[in-house]
Design an enzyme around this catalytic site. Structure first.
Site, mmCIF file in Angstrom:
data_model
loop_
_atom_site.group_PDB
_atom_site.id
_atom_site.type_symbol
_atom_site.label_atom_id
_atom_site.label_comp_id
_atom_site.label_asym_id
_atom_site.label_seq_id
_atom_site.Cartn_x
_atom_site.Cartn_y
_atom_site.Cartn_z
ATOM 1 N N SER A 205 3.933 -8.729 -0.401
ATOM 2 C CA SER A 205 3.588 -7.341 -0.704
ATOM 3 C C SER A 205 4.795 -6.719 -1.372
ATOM 4 O O SER A 205 5.927 -7.196 -1.227
ATOM 5 C CB SER A 205 3.258 -6.576 0.576
ATOM 6 N N TYR B 102 4.392 -3.023 9.246
ATOM 7 C CA TYR B 102 3.914 -3.775 8.084
ATOM 8 C C TYR B 102 5.092 -4.225 7.225
ATOM 9 O O TYR B 102 5.158 -5.377 6.785
ATOM 10 C CB TYR B 102 2.962 -2.900 7.270
#
Length: 259
Positions: free
Chosen positions: A151, A164
């Site tokens: 990501s 996250y």
């Protein structure tokens, strides 16, 4: 010999697009996830696309492979080992299963949310990579490719997303470790860092999301099929070629200079 790919989190979103693209390239694709209905929808979409491409019977069109679903919780080590143990071989693993948590400042993050994110995004990716790696070592011919969904958050955080962010930073270490350990065995590892591919998870970008300066801003997104095309291209490379990292994102999104 038909090549075999496994896409975790393949019931929707990016995982579904990746699975369909791999099937279109001729792979036999296993999609895993926790919801059987979603997996069946992915398999049906592949069969429909194959038929539209001029297939005949059996779900394979001109060069199309097939997509099959298997219910799997990637945080369950026994279930993961059982699933991969039932495969004859695996040429490509796409570690795509992942989750987030409610937006919260560090002081307000619940322990159960932290553990759920880390268990899914990091431990789940490790367990699947470990099982795939073991099979890749033993199969004939041996070797294969592991593609981890990283990501933009593997590099820079968003506000109120520490769990996250931490899990995706850890994926970078996992990818490098797999690449090193696999070097002598024809096993390569790649991390694709994706920024704002247009899926249900990024729909909130259209309404505006919190920025580091406290403002709310709409962010651009891009077609997830582009990510799927990159996955296929990397998967098709010979294992003598490594792609350690790849970043693909919506032009203009706050990444360079974020914060």
């Amino acid at each position: 010999m038909t090549q075999v790919a496994v896409v975790t989190g393949g019931g929707s979103g990016l995982g579904r697009e990746m699975a369909l693209a791999l099937a279109a390239a001729g792979y036999r694709v296993w999609v895993t996830g926790r919801t059987r209905e979603k997996l069946e929808e992915t398999a049906a979409a592949a069969a429909s696309s194959a038929a539209a491409a001029g297939s005949g019977e059996g779900g394979g069109g001109a060069g199309w492979g097939v997509v099959e679903g298997a219910v799997l919780d990637v945080t369950d080590g026994g279930a993961v080992r059982g699933f991969f143990g039932g495969l004859d071989r695996i040429d490509v693993l796409v570690n795509n299963a992942g989750t987030g948590s409610p937006a919260a400042g560090v002081q307000d993050v619940r322990e159960e949310d932290w553990r759920r994110v880390v268990d899914t995004n990091l431990t789940g990716s490790f367990l699947c990579a470990q099982a795939a790696f073991d099979l890749m070592l033993r199969q004939d011919p041996k070797g294969g490719r592991i593609i981890n969904n990283g990501s933009i958050s593997a590099h820079v955080p968003r506000p109120q997303g520490i769990a996250y962010t931490a899990s995706k930073h850890a994926i970078s270490g996992l990818t490098k470790g797999l690449e090193l350990e696999g070097r002598a065995h024809g096993i390569t590892a790649c991390q694709i860092d994706i920024g704002n591919a247009a899926t249900a998870m990024t729909r909130r970008m259209e309404q505006g999301v919190l920025q580091p300066d406290g403002s709310i801003a709409v962010e651009p997104t891009f077609d997830p099929k582009i990510v799927a095309d990159f996955v296929v291209r990397i998967a098709q490379l010979p294992t003598t070629v490594a792609v350690p990292t790849l970043t693909v994102m919506a032009a203009g999104m706050p990444y360079v200079g974020r914060g």
